[in-house]
Design a protein around this motif. Structure first.
Motif, short mmCIF file in Angstrom:
data_model
loop_
_atom_site.label_atom_id
_atom_site.label_comp_id
_atom_site.label_asym_id
_atom_site.label_seq_id
_atom_site.Cartn_x
_atom_site.Cartn_y
_atom_site.Cartn_z
N ALA A 65 -57.43 -44.05 -49.31
CA ALA A 65 -56.53 -44.15 -48.15
C ALA A 65 -56.55 -42.82 -47.43
O ALA A 65 -56.58 -41.75 -48.05
CB ALA A 65 -55.11 -44.50 -48.58
N ASP A 66 -56.55 -42.88 -46.10
CA ASP A 66 -56.49 -41.69 -45.26
C ASP A 66 -55.07 -41.60 -44.71
O ASP A 66 -54.66 -42.45 -43.91
CB ASP A 66 -57.52 -41.82 -44.13
CG ASP A 66 -57.58 -40.57 -43.25
OD1 ASP A 66 -56.69 -39.69 -43.39
OD2 ASP A 66 -58.51 -40.48 -42.43
N PHE A 67 -54.34 -40.57 -45.11
CA PHE A 67 -52.94 -40.47 -44.72
C PHE A 67 -52.77 -40.06 -43.26
O PHE A 67 -51.65 -39.92 -42.78
CB PHE A 67 -52.19 -39.51 -45.64
CG PHE A 67 -51.89 -40.10 -47.00
CD1 PHE A 67 -52.29 -41.39 -47.34
CD2 PHE A 67 -51.19 -39.37 -47.95
CE1 PHE A 67 -52.02 -41.94 -48.58
CE2 PHE A 67 -50.90 -39.90 -49.19
CZ PHE A 67 -51.31 -41.18 -49.52
N ASP A 68 -53.86 -39.88 -42.53
CA ASP A 68 -53.79 -39.70 -41.09
C ASP A 68 -53.46 -41.02 -40.40
O ASP A 68 -53.16 -41.04 -39.21
CB ASP A 68 -55.12 -39.15 -40.55
CG ASP A 68 -54.95 -38.35 -39.27
OD1 ASP A 68 -54.12 -37.43 -39.26
OD2 ASP A 68 -55.63 -38.65 -38.27
N ARG A 69 -53.51 -42.10 -41.17
CA ARG A 69 -53.16 -43.44 -40.67
C ARG A 69 -52.10 -44.02 -41.60
O ARG A 69 -52.38 -44.27 -42.78
CB ARG A 69 -54.38 -44.38 -40.65
CG ARG A 69 -55.50 -43.95 -39.73
CD ARG A 69 -56.68 -44.93 -39.81
NE ARG A 69 -56.32 -46.26 -39.31
CZ ARG A 69 -56.11 -47.32 -40.07
NH1 ARG A 69 -56.22 -47.23 -41.39
NH2 ARG A 69 -55.82 -48.49 -39.53
N VAL A 73 -51.45 -46.05 -45.73
CA VAL A 73 -50.43 -45.86 -46.76
C VAL A 73 -49.86 -47.21 -47.19
O VAL A 73 -49.66 -47.48 -48.38
CB VAL A 73 -49.31 -44.93 -46.26
CG1 VAL A 73 -48.25 -44.74 -47.34
CG2 VAL A 73 -49.88 -43.58 -45.84
N VAL A 74 -49.60 -48.07 -46.21
CA VAL A 74 -49.12 -49.42 -46.51
C VAL A 74 -50.15 -50.17 -47.35
O VAL A 74 -49.82 -50.83 -48.34
CB VAL A 74 -48.80 -50.19 -45.22
CG1 VAL A 74 -48.44 -51.64 -45.52
CG2 VAL A 74 -47.66 -49.51 -44.47
N ASP A 75 -51.43 -50.04 -46.96
CA ASP A 75 -52.50 -50.70 -47.73
C ASP A 75 -52.57 -50.15 -49.15
O ASP A 75 -52.83 -50.92 -50.10
CB ASP A 75 -53.85 -50.50 -47.03
CG ASP A 75 -53.96 -51.29 -45.73
OD1 ASP A 75 -53.14 -52.20 -45.50
OD2 ASP A 75 -54.87 -50.96 -44.93
N LEU A 76 -52.35 -48.85 -49.31
CA LEU A 76 -52.36 -48.25 -50.64
C LEU A 76 -51.24 -48.83 -51.50
O LEU A 76 -51.45 -49.17 -52.67
CB LEU A 76 -52.22 -46.73 -50.53
CG LEU A 76 -52.09 -45.96 -51.85
CD1 LEU A 76 -53.28 -46.20 -52.77
CD2 LEU A 76 -51.90 -44.46 -51.58
N ALA A 77 -50.06 -48.94 -50.92
CA ALA A 77 -48.94 -49.53 -51.67
C ALA A 77 -49.25 -50.97 -52.07
O ALA A 77 -48.94 -51.39 -53.20
CB ALA A 77 -47.67 -49.46 -50.84
#
Length: 269
Positions: A65-69, A73-77
């Motif tokens: 996941a790229d936390f610039d987007r 973060v939602v996809d990571l969760a």
């Protein structure tokens, strides 16, 4: 001997280099399942994943996941929820130095604030349903926060940007979040300064040396596993310490929380 809690499922962000990778190597020896996050495609960090799988019994799961987007973060969760129905420890370690010049994320927020703070809060909020009362959230902060202030009227640093300012105030926000949410979260939440650690992140902003990443990783793991650390604590390495004066101001903490929830509203669901 300091009491430790046996970890079962651990989520560790920013786990592919520096302090995060060092912490992952330690946790792989004791966790039941370790979900490690990074920005790289999986083939790029295959050697690290192989090391983690050889280090102990933990099931190792990688998620990019790229936390610039914040959509990432939602996809990571969601990825975490696909893998497990319980997260015992969440370590928000992912971070970036302040950019040499002010830049905004893909979502339009000052990039350092988003990666170091907003993404951590969003991931925590999205994973709260999986965290039991006995669980713990660890925000990896920095002693640089002690010299910072956060202007709630200029959260995007439009008026006076400097790389070290952007970094330090993002870390101040993390500590303030941990202190405030200790009264609102059912899992414990703490913040830790892992030490002055010799990593590319440090050297991007400061012309100084530091301790090894393994030293910082050990301090992060200690914050995650020590059973005697109270919720809301700020650890300076392994010692409970006073955070910055602004963090101790309840009015500021509440104002920061309102601002944070407003900025994250599109992604909170």
């Amino acid at each position: 001997m300091t009491p430790h809690r046996p970890p079962a499922t651990v989520v560790l962000t920013g786990a592919t280099s520096g302090i995060g990778a060092a912490a992952a190597r330690r946790l792989a020896g004791s966790a039941g399942r370790l979900l490690v996050h990074g920005r790289e495609d999986e083939p790029e960090i295959r050697p690290l994943l192989d090391q983690l799988r050889a280090a102990g019994p933990a099931e190792i799961v990688y998620a990019r996941a790229d936390f610039d987007r914040l959509d990432d973060v939602v996809d990571l969760a969601d990825r975490v929820a696909d893998v497990t129905d319980r997260v015992d420890i969440l370590v928000n370690n992912a971070g970036r130095p302040g950019a040499p010049r002010r830049r905004t994320s893909e979502d339009g927020y000052e990039a350092t604030l988003q990666t170091n703070y907003l993404a951590a809060v969003l991931l925590t909020e999205r994973l709260l349903p999986l965290l039991p009362p006995s669980g713990r959230v660890v925000h990896v902060s920095s002693a640089t926060h002690l010299s910072a202030t956060f202007d709630l009227d200029d959260p995007q640093l439009r008026r006076a940007y400097a790389p070290t300012t952007a970094y330090a105030r993002s870390k101040l926000a993390l500590v303030a979040h941990a202190v405030r949410q200790a009264a609102h979260y059912r899992p414990a939440i703490v913040a830790v300064h892992p030490g002055v650690i010799s990593t590319p992140l440090l050297h991007a902003m400061f012309a100084i040396g530091g301790d090894s990443p393994s030293h910082g990783g050990a301090n992060v793991v200690e914050a995650a596993l020590r059973a005697d650390v109270p919720s809301g604590a700020y650890l300076d390495e392994r010692r409970i310490a006073d955070p910055a004066p602004q963090v101790r101001d309840a009015t500021f903490r509440d104002g920061l929380h309102r601002l944070t929830m407003s900025l994250l509203a599109p992604w909170l669901g």
